[in-house]
Design a protein around this motif. Structure first.
Motif: not given
Length: 280
Positions: A1-24
């Motif tokens: 099965m194809k893994n279509n997980k997507e990610v957006i990362n936002l960085y500021i100083e020592d902070r990282q915010d990650t959005l993760e979700w499945t494709g459509d």
């Protein structure tokens, strides 16, 4: 099965915010709300209403562009804030917030290094309400602002330079103030009608400010600057009574309690009548 997980990362100083979700499975509007929610939280953390968003190639982006193009890495800086240093490398930060997104629910997990310290289940409706409250607060603070929701974080007239990925603690460009910057496109202020206004500012004692404590003459002190907010009383989003609590006094603590992310002077500059002196 194809893994279509997507990610957006936002960085500021020592902070990282990650959005993760499945494709459509997740709509663009949902991602936009979550990114906006994160950026509003960052603004509150750093007591600012101005952010600059750039990618690995130092290209500038709006919130909707980050979401539409699904930019995997976005670096956040604050104009004129030399104390805020954002690393240019794509390394994992010590403070990580992970948002696992579905259309109606968002699972939030907070990490300190490798330890999970908090887990919260948000409803999308709660995220939307928080974003609306943030914008409504800004609209009410300064009645002459023009809000354009899809243009919330851009800075114009800046000339980007390539990021140097070196073994230095920070990129030489990130965290530095731009050579030229103007108000972000989602907040446009009317220019001062009197360019010599600064020459007319008074030195005020707290006793003098206290004399202006009525609806007909309402002065307030914020961060040692004195503002005449008489014309704004009836337009305050929290009601005239709430603003009157600070009138005639040093209202800095009250202001920070209710809108800590807002740059008060940026919004109220044309209402400034003086500076506070001899006050502890």
């Amino acid at each position: 099965m194809k893994n279509n997980k997507e990610v957006i990362n936002l960085y500021i100083e020592d902070r990282q915010d990650t959005l993760e979700w499945t494709g459509d499975e997740v709509e663009i509007e949902t991602l936009d709300e979550v990114v906006t929610f994160i950026l509003n939280d960052i603004k509150q953390q750093y007591h600012t209403d101005l952010l600059t968003l750039r990618d690995q190639e130092n290209q500038y982006y709006e919130i909707d562009q980050i979401v539409e193009f699904k930019r995997p890495h976005t670096f956040i800086t604050i104009p004129q804030r030399h104390d805020v240093k954002t690393l240019a490398k794509n390394e994992v930060r010590g403070n990580r917030n992970i948002y696992s997104i579905k259309n109606d629910t968002i699972l939030f997990q907070k990490y300190k290094e490798t330890c999970k310290v908090e887990t919260v289940n948000y409803r999308l409706e709660d995220i939307k309400k928080a974003n609306k409250k943030y914008v409504d607060t800004l609209v009410g603070i300064f009645d002459e602002m023009v809000i354009q929701p899809k243009k919330r974080n851009s800075l114009k007239n800046e000339v980007p330079s390539p990021i140097q990925f070196q073994d230095q603690p920070e990129s030489p460009k990130f965290g530095q103030s731009p050579k030229e910057s103007v108000s972000p496109s989602w907040i446009q202020r009317k220019s001062l009608s009197d360019s010599s206004k600064k020459n007319d500012l008074k030195q005020c004692t707290i006793d003098e400010v206290a004399k202006h404590n009525t609806i007909n003459s309402a002065w307030i002190v914020i961060n040692s600057k004195v503002y005449d907010v008489t014309k704004y009383l009836n337009k305050h989003p929290g009601g005239k009574e709430e603003l009157m609590k600070g009138v005639g006094t040093d209202g800095t603590a009250l202001f920070m309690q209710n809108h800590p992310w807002v740059n008060a002077h940026y919004l109220l500059e044309q209402f400034q009548v003086g500076f506070l002196i001899n006050h502890k």
